[in-house]
Scaffold this motif. Structure first.
Motif, PDB file in Angstrom:
ATOM      1  N   ILE A  80       1.593  56.599  33.637  1.00 12.53           N
ATOM      2  CA  ILE A  80       3.008  56.601  33.286  1.00 12.53           C
ATOM      3  C   ILE A  80       3.157  55.879  31.951  1.00 12.53           C
ATOM      4  O   ILE A  80       2.786  54.711  31.820  1.00 12.53           O
ATOM      5  N   PHE A  81       3.687  56.589  30.947  1.00 12.62           N
ATOM      6  CA  PHE A  81       3.806  56.029  29.599  1.00 12.62           C
ATOM      7  C   PHE A  81       5.236  55.532  29.373  1.00 12.62           C
ATOM      8  O   PHE A  81       6.201  56.225  29.677  1.00 12.62           O
ATOM      9  N   VAL A  82       5.343  54.324  28.825  1.00 13.09           N
ATOM     10  CA  VAL A  82       6.656  53.723  28.600  1.00 13.09           C
ATOM     11  C   VAL A  82       6.737  53.186  27.183  1.00 13.09           C
ATOM     12  O   VAL A  82       5.717  52.872  26.555  1.00 13.09           O
ATOM     13  N   GLN A  83       7.958  53.090  26.688  1.00 13.99           N
ATOM     14  CA  GLN A  83       8.232  52.423  25.411  1.00 13.99           C
ATOM     15  C   GLN A  83       8.663  51.015  25.750  1.00 13.99           C
ATOM     16  O   GLN A  83       9.799  50.788  26.140  1.00 13.99           O
ATOM     17  N   ARG A  84       7.741  50.050  25.650  1.00  9.28           N
ATOM     18  CA  ARG A  84       7.979  48.712  26.167  1.00  9.28           C
ATOM     19  C   ARG A  84       9.164  48.028  25.503  1.00  9.28           C
ATOM     20  O   ARG A  84       9.898  47.286  26.138  1.00  9.28           O
ATOM     21  N   GLU A  85       9.392  48.290  24.211  1.00  7.12           N
ATOM     22  CA  GLU A  85      10.476  47.618  23.514  1.00  7.12           C
ATOM     23  C   GLU A  85      11.840  48.219  23.856  1.00  7.12           C
ATOM     24  O   GLU A  85      12.878  47.664  23.527  1.00  7.12           O
ATOM     25  N   SER A  86      11.836  49.390  24.497  1.00  5.51           N
ATOM     26  CA  SER A  86      13.089  50.078  24.771  1.00  5.51           C
ATOM     27  C   SER A  86      13.713  49.573  26.062  1.00  5.51           C
ATOM     28  O   SER A  86      13.039  49.382  27.061  1.00  5.51           O
ATOM     29  N   LYS A  87      15.023  49.383  26.040  1.00  7.15           N
ATOM     30  CA  LYS A  87      15.769  48.993  27.230  1.00  7.15           C
ATOM     31  C   LYS A  87      16.816  50.058  27.557  1.00  7.15           C
ATOM     32  O   LYS A  87      17.925  49.774  27.959  1.00  7.15           O
ATOM     33  N   THR A  88      16.444  51.332  27.374  1.00  7.06           N
ATOM     34  CA  THR A  88      17.364  52.433  27.586  1.00  7.06           C
ATOM     35  C   THR A  88      17.458  52.767  29.055  1.00  7.06           C
ATOM     36  O   THR A  88      16.813  52.171  29.907  1.00  7.06           O
ATOM     37  N   SER A  89      18.249  53.801  29.337  1.00  5.32           N
ATOM     38  CA  SER A  89      18.520  54.155  30.726  1.00  5.32           C
ATOM     39  C   SER A  89      17.303  54.694  31.454  1.00  5.32           C
ATOM     40  O   SER A  89      17.306  54.789  32.680  1.00  5.32           O
ATOM     41  N   ASP A  90      16.228  55.080  30.701  1.00  3.15           N
ATOM     42  CA  ASP A  90      15.059  55.622  31.393  1.00  3.15           C
ATOM     43  C   ASP A  90      14.208  54.537  32.042  1.00  3.15           C
ATOM     44  O   ASP A  90      13.218  54.828  32.703  1.00  3.15           O
ATOM     45  N   PHE A  91      14.603  53.253  31.875  1.00  4.19           N
ATOM     46  CA  PHE A  91      13.843  52.164  32.497  1.00  4.19           C
ATOM     47  C   PHE A  91      13.849  52.307  34.010  1.00  4.19           C
ATOM     48  O   PHE A  91      12.832  52.142  34.675  1.00  4.19           O
ATOM     49  N   LYS A  92      15.040  52.618  34.575  1.00  3.49           N
ATOM     50  CA  LYS A  92      15.128  52.783  36.026  1.00  3.49           C
ATOM     51  C   LYS A  92      14.313  53.977  36.481  1.00  3.49           C
ATOM     52  O   LYS A  92      13.762  53.979  37.584  1.00  3.49           O
ATOM     53  N   GLY A  93      14.224  55.007  35.622  1.00  3.56           N
ATOM     54  CA  GLY A  93      13.418  56.171  35.971  1.00  3.56           C
ATOM     55  C   GLY A  93      11.941  55.822  36.059  1.00  3.56           C
ATOM     56  O   GLY A  93      11.239  56.277  36.962  1.00  3.56           O
ATOM     57  N   VAL A  94      11.464  55.002  35.129  1.00  2.00           N
ATOM     58  CA  VAL A  94      10.072  54.557  35.150  1.00  2.00           C
ATOM     59  C   VAL A  94       9.804  53.697  36.381  1.00  2.00           C
ATOM     60  O   VAL A  94       8.802  53.865  37.074  1.00  2.00           O
ATOM     61  N   SER A  95      10.709  52.763  36.653  1.00  4.55           N
ATOM     62  CA  SER A  95      10.557  51.900  37.819  1.00  4.55           C
ATOM     63  C   SER A  95      10.521  52.715  39.106  1.00  4.55           C
ATOM     64  O   SER A  95       9.706  52.462  39.996  1.00  4.55           O
ATOM     65  N   GLY A  96      11.383  53.728  39.191  1.00  4.47           N
ATOM     66  CA  GLY A  96      11.384  54.587  40.367  1.00  4.47           C
ATOM     67  C   GLY A  96      10.105  55.387  40.503  1.00  4.47           C
ATOM     68  O   GLY A  96       9.589  55.575  41.607  1.00  4.47           O
ATOM     69  N   ALA A  97       9.580  55.856  39.360  1.00  4.66           N
ATOM     70  CA  ALA A  97       8.330  56.629  39.390  1.00  4.66           C
ATOM     71  C   ALA A  97       7.165  55.760  39.850  1.00  4.66           C
ATOM     72  O   ALA A  97       6.305  56.203  40.621  1.00  4.66           O
ATOM     73  N   VAL A  98       7.124  54.512  39.369  1.00  6.49           N
ATOM     74  CA  VAL A  98       6.062  53.593  39.788  1.00  6.49           C
ATOM     75  C   VAL A  98       6.151  53.318  41.281  1.00  6.49           C
ATOM     76  O   VAL A  98       5.142  53.357  42.001  1.00  6.49           O
ATOM     77  N   THR A  99       7.363  53.042  41.772  1.00  7.18           N
ATOM     78  CA  THR A  99       7.551  52.775  43.200  1.00  7.18           C
ATOM     79  C   THR A  99       7.128  53.974  44.042  1.00  7.18           C
ATOM     80  O   THR A  99       6.461  53.826  45.072  1.00  7.18           O
ATOM     81  N   GLU A 100       7.488  55.167  43.589  1.00  6.01           N
ATOM     82  CA  GLU A 100       7.122  56.387  44.324  1.00  6.01           C
ATOM     83  C   GLU A 100       5.610  56.576  44.359  1.00  6.01           C
ATOM     84  O   GLU A 100       5.044  56.928  45.394  1.00  6.01           O
ATOM     85  N   ARG A 101       4.949  56.309  43.230  1.00  4.66           N
ATOM     86  CA  ARG A 101       3.479  56.445  43.178  1.00  4.66           C
ATOM     87  C   ARG A 101       2.809  55.448  44.114  1.00  4.66           C
ATOM     88  O   ARG A 101       1.824  55.774  44.783  1.00  4.66           O
ATOM     89  N   ILE A 102       3.318  54.227  44.146  1.00  4.67           N
ATOM     90  CA  ILE A 102       2.724  53.199  45.000  1.00  4.67           C
ATOM     91  C   ILE A 102       2.883  53.575  46.470  1.00  4.67           C
ATOM     92  O   ILE A 102       1.951  53.452  47.266  1.00  4.67           O
ATOM     93  N   GLN A 103       4.071  54.034  46.836  1.00  5.85           N
ATOM     94  CA  GLN A 103       4.302  54.442  48.219  1.00  5.85           C
ATOM     95  C   GLN A 103       3.421  55.609  48.604  1.00  5.85           C
ATOM     96  O   GLN A 103       2.893  55.673  49.720  1.00  5.85           O
ATOM     97  N   ARG A 104       3.226  56.556  47.689  1.00  6.50           N
ATOM     98  CA  ARG A 104       2.372  57.710  47.970  1.00  6.50           C
ATOM     99  C   ARG A 104       0.922  57.277  48.166  1.00  6.50           C
ATOM    100  O   ARG A 104       0.237  57.751  49.077  1.00  6.50           O
ATOM    101  N   ALA A 105       0.448  56.374  47.305  1.00  9.80           N
ATOM    102  CA  ALA A 105      -0.929  55.894  47.442  1.00  9.80           C
ATOM    103  C   ALA A 105      -1.119  55.127  48.738  1.00  9.80           C
ATOM    104  O   ALA A 105      -2.189  55.172  49.356  1.00  9.80           O
ATOM    105  N   HIS A 106      -0.080  54.421  49.158  1.00  5.41           N
ATOM    106  CA  HIS A 106      -0.143  53.662  50.409  1.00  5.41           C
ATOM    107  C   HIS A 106      -0.211  54.583  51.622  1.00  5.41           C
ATOM    108  O   HIS A 106      -0.911  54.297  52.593  1.00  5.41           O
ATOM    109  N   GLN A 107       0.473  55.703  51.549  1.00 10.90           N
ATOM    110  CA  GLN A 107       0.584  56.603  52.693  1.00 10.90           C
ATOM    111  C   GLN A 107      -0.469  57.704  52.713  1.00 10.90           C
ATOM    112  O   GLN A 107      -0.815  58.208  53.779  1.00 10.90           O
TER     113      GLN A 107
END
Length: 244
Positions: A80-107
């Motif tokens: 998952i690639f992010v623009q670290r300096e950016s605080k735009t609205s896609d931050f929540k999208g990245v956080s959600g994608a990470v959470t989804e990936r972690i849950q998938r790997a767990h299950q």
């Protein structure tokens, strides 16, 4: 690539806690798969080791996707690639994608685990910075890993110089050393599941104790100030914003 950088032998330690062999251990937890690997961050070499050891997906700067070879490998691993300096609205999208990936790997047994460096930046290897909560929002177990780079002359930690200069100096040191400590899978309590900050802080304290690391309250914002001072640059306005 590790061999080219002079890491001919990598010592790995499997740390078991005193009560890990008790008969009363909950067997249901024993079969639960961690959703993420959480590691301290010292150098770009960290990623090479983790990629060779467990083939995880990870979160990285968007510029990494443009690097020769490394960019191609990271895309193949589903990073998952992010623009670290950016605080735009896609931050929540990245956080959600990470959470989804972690849950998938767990299950799912065949899903790649996420590799996350909760500190959000590198250190000199002696300290452990405050953890961000991204790796702990999924409420899934995590696998803590501690990396250490014993050295006599040049420190493999990439902390305060340009990448090209660091690679050159690292190659000039013909033998480099890496020690890896694998801690047992950390299963969150109900309180930790309800409060990711508590979960992150408890894992951080455990890693500091087991890795003999010093806890620091400084973070990425302070590191940017330090780098700006080293380079004689004026401090950008973004440095004064709270880095969450």
């Amino acid at each position: 690539m590790l061999f080219v950088f002079g890491f001919y032998w990598i010592r790995e330690y499997d740390c078991r806690f005193p009560n890990a062999e008790d008969d009363d251990v909950d067997q249901s937890k024993e079969i639960e798969r961690p959703g993420a690997i959480v590691s301290n961050h010292v150098s770009y070499v960290d990623i090479l080791y983790h990629m060779s050891a467990s083939f995880p997906s990870f979160v990285t700067k968007r510029s990494v996707a443009r690097l020769p070879l490394v960019g191609l490998i990271s895309k193949c691993l589903g990073c998952i690639f992010v623009q670290r300096e950016s605080k735009t609205s896609d931050f929540k999208g990245v956080s959600g994608a990470v959470t989804e990936r972690i849950q998938r790997a767990h299950q799912q047994q065949n899903a790649p685990m996420m590799l996350l460096f909760p500190e959000g930046t590198t250190t000199n290897g002696d300290y452990l910075l405050p953890f961000k909560t991204g790796a702990f929002l999924a409420k899934a177990p995590v696998k803590p890993v501690i990396l250490r780079y014993p050295y006599k002359r040049f420190n493999p930690a990439w902390e305060s110089m340009s990448g090209a200069r660091h690679v050159f100096l690292l190659l000039c040191q013909f033998v480099n050393y890496l020690e890896v400590v694998h801690l047992p899978v950390y299963y969150p309590s109900e309180q930790e599941k309800d409060d990711p900050k508590v979960y992150a802080n408890n894992v951080r304290k455990l890693m500091a104790v087991e890795g003999n690391l010093i806890l620091s309250d400084l973070g990425l914002a302070e590191k940017r100030v330090y780098h700006a001072a080293l380079n004689g640059n004026s401090l950008p306005r973004a440095l004064h914003q709270k880095d969450d």
